[in-house]
Write a protein that holds these residues in place. Structure first.
Motif, PDB file in Angstrom:
ATOM      1  N   GLY A  78      -8.150   6.878  -0.897  1.00 32.46           N
ATOM      2  CA  GLY A  78      -7.566   5.710  -0.693  1.00 32.46           C
ATOM      3  C   GLY A  78      -6.181   5.354  -1.308  1.00 32.46           C
ATOM      4  N   ARG A  79      -5.799   6.584  -2.180  1.00 34.25           N
ATOM      5  CA  ARG A  79      -4.418   6.443  -2.727  1.00 34.25           C
ATOM      6  C   ARG A  79      -3.542   7.488  -2.055  1.00 34.25           C
ATOM      7  N   THR A 100       0.788  -0.990  -0.050  1.00 34.26           N
ATOM      8  CA  THR A 100       0.065  -0.032   0.051  1.00 34.26           C
ATOM      9  C   THR A 100       1.059   1.243   0.007  1.00 34.26           C
ATOM     10  N   THR A 101       0.386   2.374  -0.137  1.00 37.02           N
ATOM     11  CA  THR A 101       0.820   3.645  -0.177  1.00 37.02           C
ATOM     12  C   THR A 101       1.280   3.941   1.095  1.00 37.02           C
ATOM     13  N   TRP A 159      -1.727  10.944  -8.361  1.00 37.15           N
ATOM     14  CA  TRP A 159      -3.201  10.347  -8.332  1.00 37.15           C
ATOM     15  C   TRP A 159      -4.313  11.395  -8.208  1.00 37.15           C
ATOM     16  N   LEU A 217       2.703  12.548  -4.679  1.00 34.74           N
ATOM     17  CA  LEU A 217       1.628  11.596  -4.694  1.00 34.74           C
ATOM     18  C   LEU A 217       0.198  12.256  -5.055  1.00 34.74           C
ATOM     19  N   VAL A 264      -7.143  11.012  -5.370  1.00 32.03           N
ATOM     20  CA  VAL A 264      -8.072   9.986  -5.392  1.00 32.03           C
ATOM     21  C   VAL A 264      -8.019   9.379  -3.949  1.00 32.03           C
TER      22      VAL A 264
END
Length: 92
Positions: free
Chosen positions: A59-60, A2-3, A54, A50, A57
């Motif tokens: 969840g990211r 995950t991130t 993304w 980041l 977004v």
């Protein structure tokens, strides 16, 4: 992966780099920007990159818990490395 995990690895690397810099060049503690701000600047650069990649977004992005844990990880690593190495100079 995950991130949050990537962020924690990045912050560990930032802490090691800052600690190594403080060991190799103790005079960097007296720069205009204190070493713990180096960690904050690295966090901001990671977050901006980041966000740009993304587009915010959900969840990211990095969670708040991971941000706090990453900051603590980096600062503790940055402080402990010079102490264990016996580097001269003050901590803050």
């Amino acid at each position: 992966m995950t991130t949050d995990h990537i962020f924690l690895g990045f912050m560990g690397a930032v802490g090691i780099a800052a600690g190594a810099t403080l060991i190799a060049m103790p005079e960097t503690r007296d720069l205009r920007v204190p070493p713990y701000f180096w960690v904050l600047i690295a966090m901001v650069l990671f977050e901006v990159t980041l966000f740009a990649f993304w587009r915010g977004v959900p969840g990211r992005m990095v969670s708040n818990g991971a941000r706090l844990l990453g900051f603590v990880l980096a600062v503790v690593t940055m402080i402990v490395m010079p102490i264990l190495a016996g580097s001269p100079g003050r901590l803050f």
